[in-house]
Enzyme design. Structure first.
Site, short mmCIF file in Angstrom:
data_model
loop_
_atom_site.label_atom_id
_atom_site.label_comp_id
_atom_site.label_asym_id
_atom_site.label_seq_id
_atom_site.Cartn_x
_atom_site.Cartn_y
_atom_site.Cartn_z
N PRO A 1 0.87 -1.16 0.18
CA PRO A 1 0.10 0.02 -0.01
C PRO A 1 0.74 1.04 0.00
O PRO A 1 1.89 1.28 0.86
CB PRO A 1 -0.55 -0.09 1.42
CG PRO A 1 -0.02 -0.98 2.17
CD PRO A 1 0.78 -2.06 1.27
N MET A 2 0.43 2.30 -0.90
CA MET A 2 1.46 3.30 -1.04
C MET A 2 0.73 4.46 -1.23
O MET A 2 -0.07 4.53 -2.40
CB MET A 2 2.49 3.02 -2.01
CG MET A 2 3.42 2.04 -1.94
SD MET A 2 4.64 1.76 -3.18
CE MET A 2 3.73 0.67 -4.36
N GLN B 1 -6.31 -1.45 3.30
CA GLN B 1 -5.40 -0.78 4.44
C GLN B 1 -5.98 0.14 5.19
O GLN B 1 -6.48 1.17 4.59
CB GLN B 1 -4.07 -0.62 4.09
CG GLN B 1 -3.21 -0.16 5.25
CD GLN B 1 -1.76 0.01 5.16
OE1 GLN B 1 -1.59 1.15 4.82
NE2 GLN B 1 -0.81 -0.50 5.50
N CYS C 1 3.51 3.12 9.16
CA CYS C 1 3.59 4.57 8.29
C CYS C 1 4.25 5.49 9.40
O CYS C 1 3.67 5.58 10.35
CB CYS C 1 2.38 5.15 7.89
SG CYS C 1 2.25 6.50 6.96
N LYS D 1 0.56 -4.70 9.00
CA LYS D 1 1.79 -4.51 8.61
C LYS D 1 2.40 -3.49 9.53
O LYS D 1 1.96 -2.48 9.89
CB LYS D 1 1.64 -3.75 7.23
CG LYS D 1 2.57 -3.38 6.42
CD LYS D 1 2.50 -2.61 5.08
CE LYS D 1 3.76 -2.48 4.32
NZ LYS D 1 4.76 -1.56 4.61
N ASN E 1 9.01 -7.31 3.96
CA ASN E 1 9.04 -5.97 3.03
C ASN E 1 10.20 -5.22 3.37
O ASN E 1 10.56 -5.07 4.30
CB ASN E 1 7.60 -5.25 3.35
CG ASN E 1 7.40 -4.09 2.70
OD1 ASN E 1 7.10 -2.90 3.56
ND2 ASN E 1 7.62 -3.77 1.61
N GLY E 2 10.62 -4.31 2.51
CA GLY E 2 11.60 -3.24 2.34
C GLY E 2 12.50 -3.63 1.56
O GLY E 2 13.31 -4.74 1.83
N GLY F 1 7.04 -2.75 -2.89
CA GLY F 1 6.67 -1.38 -2.97
C GLY F 1 7.07 -0.68 -4.28
O GLY F 1 6.60 -0.69 -5.37
N ARG F 2 8.04 0.37 -3.92
CA ARG F 2 8.33 1.24 -5.02
C ARG F 2 8.94 0.52 -6.47
O ARG F 2 8.39 1.10 -7.30
CB ARG F 2 9.48 2.46 -4.58
CG ARG F 2 9.01 3.30 -3.62
CD ARG F 2 9.95 4.09 -2.93
NE ARG F 2 10.79 3.05 -1.94
CZ ARG F 2 11.99 3.25 -1.53
NH1 ARG F 2 12.70 4.54 -1.83
NH2 ARG F 2 12.40 2.65 -0.57
#
Length: 335
Positions: free
Chosen positions: A16-17, A69, A99, A138, A210-211, A233-234
């Site tokens: 989720p972004m 989310q 976040c 998350k 994640n990451g 993500g990105r």
């Protein structure tokens, strides 16, 4: 017990972004990969429950499996928001405990909740009691001066006891004091080994890493090393074809690789419907700029869409024209 749709899909997910993974982005990603789990941008529980912003829950049926989310820290309010998410048709409700933005902290949700595992557990329990679909979390490995090796096992134990069976761990601390949200995505060092140890401590908990994951090769390595899932993500946003076009075959062992050119053509009816409903072309095409990243013609594709999509009257014909910047398309049409 058979896996539900969201858990089965969670072998690979797109993170989720905020400002990125809206419904138009998710529709595109689904064309590129049939099986990956897609997440909404974070939607705050107060916006849904107090603000009545139910339009934030709208999505296309084609997006399934798709997870909502939520951000918040009031157990009753989150339970209400979760019920709204289930009623809207989502496959999963995910609680944001990762976040690091200032506005999230001021609302007492996001990564700051890593300091309040008891409250997070209460939120999970209330949400679980309110819905039939899966409730997941998350999180980060810790925040500020916390020692992740100490706080993360306790955090996970609390949410597992509350009924959480699946968690995504961003393998970095969040520095709420001193780093911007952007810096928090890169500067705190990654600690993959700690997340792998959590899988040893909690063998029945479905854990996604994640990451810092930038390729399918890396995702496959993490899965082979024992992770239940990988969240990207990105890289999935900026180079969606690199991450998603081969994922059905390589991650799920099902189906053939998708073609970004064909995905663009499949987007045209969707774009037409959006424009007919009063939308603007750039609201969709901004998510398509990286579709040919690293490939011949990518710069021309990106330039034509960037310069033209926001202009009044821009429509599908601009996308078709931009597609001719891709040599394989131009050669086919010339032939």
């Amino acid at each position: 017990m058979p896996l539900n749709a969201a858990t089965k899909a969670a072998r690979l997910s797109v993170a989720p972004m905020m400002d990125w993974t809206d419904r138009h982005c998710r529709y595109l990603h689904r064309l590129l990969c049939r099986n990956a789990l897609l997440y909404t941008e974070m939607v705050t529980a107060p916006a849904l429950v107090r603000g009545g912003a139910l339009h934030l829950l709208e999505f296309s049926p084609e997006e399934h499996p798709v997870a909502l989310q939520l951000g918040g820290s009031d157990p009753v309010e989150l339970a209400h928001a979760a019920r709204l998410g289930q009623a809207a048709g989502y496959d999963e409700i995910n609680l944001n405990v990762g976040c690091p933005s200032d506005r999230v902290q001021s609302g007492c949700f996001g990564a700051v909740l890593m300091e309040r595992p008891g409250l997070v557990a209460e939120c999970v329990a209330e949400m679980r009691a309110a819905v039939d679909i899966e409730v997941t979390v998350k999180c980060r490995i810790g925040v500020d001066d916390q020692t992740p090796e100490e706080v993360l096992p306790e955090f996970l134990a609390r949410i597992v006891a509350a009924g959480c069976e699946r968690v995504t761990i961003h393998a970095r601390k969040a520095w709420l004091q001193g780093l911007s949200p952007k810096e928090n995505r890169d500067i705190p060092p990654l600690d993959y080994p700690l997340v792998h140890r959590m899988k040893e401590y909690f063998p029945n908990l479905h854990i996604s890493m994640n990451g810092g994951i930038t390729s399918l090769d890396q995702a496959e390595e993490l899965l082979a090393a024992g992770m239940d899932g990988v969240m990207i993500g990105r890289a999935a946003y900026h180079q969606p074809a690199d991450i998603l076009c081969q994922a059905d075959r390589r991650i799920y062992g099902a189906g053939e690789d998708s073609d970004p050119v064909e995905a663009v053509r499949q987007m045209l009816p969707y774009i037409e419907a959006h424009l007919t409903a009063g939308g603007r072309l750039h609201q969709i095409t901004r998510h398509m700029l990286g579709l040919f990243a690293g490939r011949p013609g990518a710069r021309g594709w990106r330039r034509m869409l960037s310069e033209g999509a926001a202009k009044a009257g821009a429509g599908p014909e601009l996308v078709e024209a931009a597609l001719t910047q891709i040599p394989s398309v131009a050669e086919t049409e010339a032939g």
